[in-house]
Design an enzyme around this catalytic site. Structure first.
Site, PDB file in Angstrom:
ATOM      1  N   TYR A 124      45.281  15.623  53.228  1.00 56.75           N
ATOM      2  CA  TYR A 124      46.137  16.723  52.763  1.00 56.75           C
ATOM      3  C   TYR A 124      46.421  17.731  53.870  1.00 56.75           C
ATOM      4  O   TYR A 124      47.092  18.729  53.622  1.00 56.75           O
ATOM      5  CB  TYR A 124      45.466  17.460  51.606  1.00 56.75           C
ATOM      6  CG  TYR A 124      45.496  16.677  50.336  1.00 56.75           C
ATOM      7  CD1 TYR A 124      44.675  15.567  50.178  1.00 56.75           C
ATOM      8  CD2 TYR A 124      46.336  17.022  49.299  1.00 56.75           C
ATOM      9  CE1 TYR A 124      44.689  14.825  49.022  1.00 56.75           C
ATOM     10  CE2 TYR A 124      46.363  16.288  48.136  1.00 56.75           C
ATOM     11  CZ  TYR A 124      45.538  15.187  48.000  1.00 56.75           C
ATOM     12  OH  TYR A 124      45.555  14.453  46.852  1.00 56.75           O
ATOM     13  N   LYS A 191      33.657   7.089  51.435  1.00 55.25           N
ATOM     14  CA  LYS A 191      33.903   5.679  51.755  1.00 55.25           C
ATOM     15  C   LYS A 191      33.406   5.486  53.187  1.00 55.25           C
ATOM     16  O   LYS A 191      34.153   5.071  54.086  1.00 55.25           O
ATOM     17  CB  LYS A 191      35.417   5.400  51.605  1.00 55.25           C
ATOM     18  CG  LYS A 191      35.820   3.952  51.720  1.00 55.25           C
ATOM     19  CD  LYS A 191      35.672   3.173  50.421  1.00 55.25           C
ATOM     20  CE  LYS A 191      35.978   1.703  50.659  1.00 55.25           C
ATOM     21  NZ  LYS A 191      35.650   0.853  49.518  1.00 55.25           N
ATOM     22  N   ASP A 224      34.927   3.897  45.263  1.00 54.75           N
ATOM     23  CA  ASP A 224      35.407   2.895  44.292  1.00 54.75           C
ATOM     24  C   ASP A 224      34.339   2.638  43.227  1.00 54.75           C
ATOM     25  O   ASP A 224      34.627   2.585  42.027  1.00 54.75           O
ATOM     26  CB  ASP A 224      35.859   1.603  44.980  1.00 54.75           C
ATOM     27  CG  ASP A 224      35.030   1.239  46.197  1.00 54.75           C
ATOM     28  OD1 ASP A 224      34.175   2.052  46.595  1.00 54.75           O
ATOM     29  OD2 ASP A 224      35.217   0.151  46.753  1.00 54.75           O
ATOM     30  N   ASP A 248      40.705  14.687  44.318  1.00 54.46           N
ATOM     31  CA  ASP A 248      41.969  14.751  43.581  1.00 54.46           C
ATOM     32  C   ASP A 248      42.033  13.619  42.550  1.00 54.46           C
ATOM     33  O   ASP A 248      42.286  13.840  41.361  1.00 54.46           O
ATOM     34  CB  ASP A 248      43.121  14.627  44.594  1.00 54.46           C
ATOM     35  CG  ASP A 248      44.474  14.881  43.950  1.00 54.46           C
ATOM     36  OD1 ASP A 248      44.501  15.435  42.832  1.00 54.46           O
ATOM     37  OD2 ASP A 248      45.489  14.520  44.560  1.00 54.46           O
TER      38      ASP A 248
END
Ligand code: NAD
Length: 359
Positions: A124, A191, A224, A248
């Site tokens: 972002y 991640k 995930d 988000d």
């Protein structure tokens, strides 16, 4: 002594939910001198900008703002007025509570999760290189030269910066929040197995900060897996500390667990300024119809009362909303099954909430 708080009624359905929420907050007996300011589409018409200096100055002076949804006018030169406000005031934390209220239509009934999302960096940050531009080709060449990694020449590139400074203050905020609110566990989401230098850095910082908070359980989850676990066993999770993008996406996932965006408030918090908001948009198609659910902005008001130290009144207001939802008589259309016309308007739901406030 009263509080002076900036109030932005916003666009679309903003003014009608603001009106109701303001009345509900005042019904708790708190003394607030509202400094009403414009932003979004409403401001463009009058000032030629969606975020006038006057509004920014008001937030800067009052330090606390309650903001209804804003329409980001197409072609205004702003990607989003909301993002502009966060960046302008360095509101580095996005705090989103997700709680199940008895009576809400949802597949789950045991949710109480706090998502704490980094608000300033990650994908972002807005550092982007457009496909085909000279600077993009230069960047691709530079990367190939320095790393030996080949990138397709016809790529666009978005940069993902994650810093020690922002990660540390975000994770620290999560632990401090957990401690203050008697929460038991903080889960860092990442991640890091793939993005070692960004998410890996976030995870390293989180692990280091966690050592200062031995009274709170710390764990981490790969994003995930986190998404799957939130769907399968959300009751296992408490406070999630997330980099911007994962925060988000998981916020909307969590909103889905508790009945949708109509019940999801948010706060953007910096060193000494905080902006509280409903996380849904300005729903222009319902403008002026006294139809939509005021709960998200009301819950943002609850968070705001907590933030300014009016904890008792915050609890009273939240309980009044919970009572109205549980009773099930005075609820807006979105609480009902499609086709069920047994609903009331925004104002009527607001009046029911006021009648339940136990001072
Ligand atoms: P939206 O959230 O405004 O509306 C999508 C749909 O969600 C609505 O049509 C309605 O069915 C439902 N909905 C939204 N709020 C509701 C409520 N309080 N009660 C009941 N139902 C509700 O999203 P959008 O249509 O994508 O965006 C409209 C405008 O809002 C755009 O200009 C967008 O930029 C802006 N926006 C602002 C914010 C913000 O200010 N925080 C957030 C998202 C979108």
């Amino acid at each position: 002594m009263g509080y002076r708080i900036t109030l932005i009624p916003g666009d679309g359905i903003g003014p009608e939910i603001t009106d109701v929420v303001k009345n509900c907050i005042e019904a708790t007996g708190v003394d607030i001198d509202w400094d009403i300011q414009e932003a979004g589409e409403t401001a463009i018409e009058k000032y030629g900008t969606p975020i006038p200096d006057k509004t920014l100055k008001s937030i800067e002076e009052n330090k606390v703002c309650l903001k209804a949804p804003l329409t980001t006018p197409v072609g205004s030169g702003f990607r989003s007025v909301n993002v502009y406000i966060r960046q302008h005031f360095n509101l580095y934390v996005c705090l989103r509570p997700f709680k199940f209220y008895e009576g809400v239509r949802s597949r789950y009934n045991n949710i109480d999760i706090i998502v704490i999302r980094e608000n300033m960096e990650d994908l972002y940050a807005g550092v982007e290189f457009q496909q085909g531009k000279e600077e993009t080709e230069e960047l691709i060449e530079f990367i190939e030269k320095r790393t030996g990694q080949r990138i397709n020449r016809d790529s666009g590139i978005s940069i993902k910066p994650i810093s020690i400074k922002n990660s540390e203050r975000l994770v620290r905020f999560a632990f401090e929040y957990a401690r203050k609110n008697r929460r038991k566990k903080v889960t860092a989401v990442h991640k890091a197995n793939i993005m070692k230098f960004t998410d890996g850095l976030f995870l390293d910082v989180a692990r280091k900060v966690s050592q200062e908070y031995t009274d709170i359980v710390f764990e981490d989850r790969i994003v995930d897996n986190m998404a799957m676990q939130l769907v399968q066993k959300p009751e296992m999770y408490d406070v999630l500390a997330c980099p911007n993008l994962y925060g988000d996406i998981l916020s909307d996932l969590c909103a889905g667990l508790v009945g949708g965006l109509g019940l999801s408030p948010g706060a953007n918090i910096g060193e000494d300024i905080a902006v509280f908001e409903a996380t849904h948009g300005s729903a222009p198609k319902y403008k002026g119809q006294n139809k939509v659910n005021p709960s998200a902005l009301l819950l943002a008001g609850v968070m705001m009362l907590d933030y300014i130290g009016e904890n008792k009144r915050a609890t009273q207001l939240e309980q009044a909303l919970a009572d109205v939802i549980k009773e099930g008589r005075y609820l807006t259309y979105d609480f009902r099954d499609p086709g069920d016309t047994n609903y009331v308007g925004t104002r009527e739901m607001g009046e029911a909430i006021i009648s339940k406030i136990k001072r």
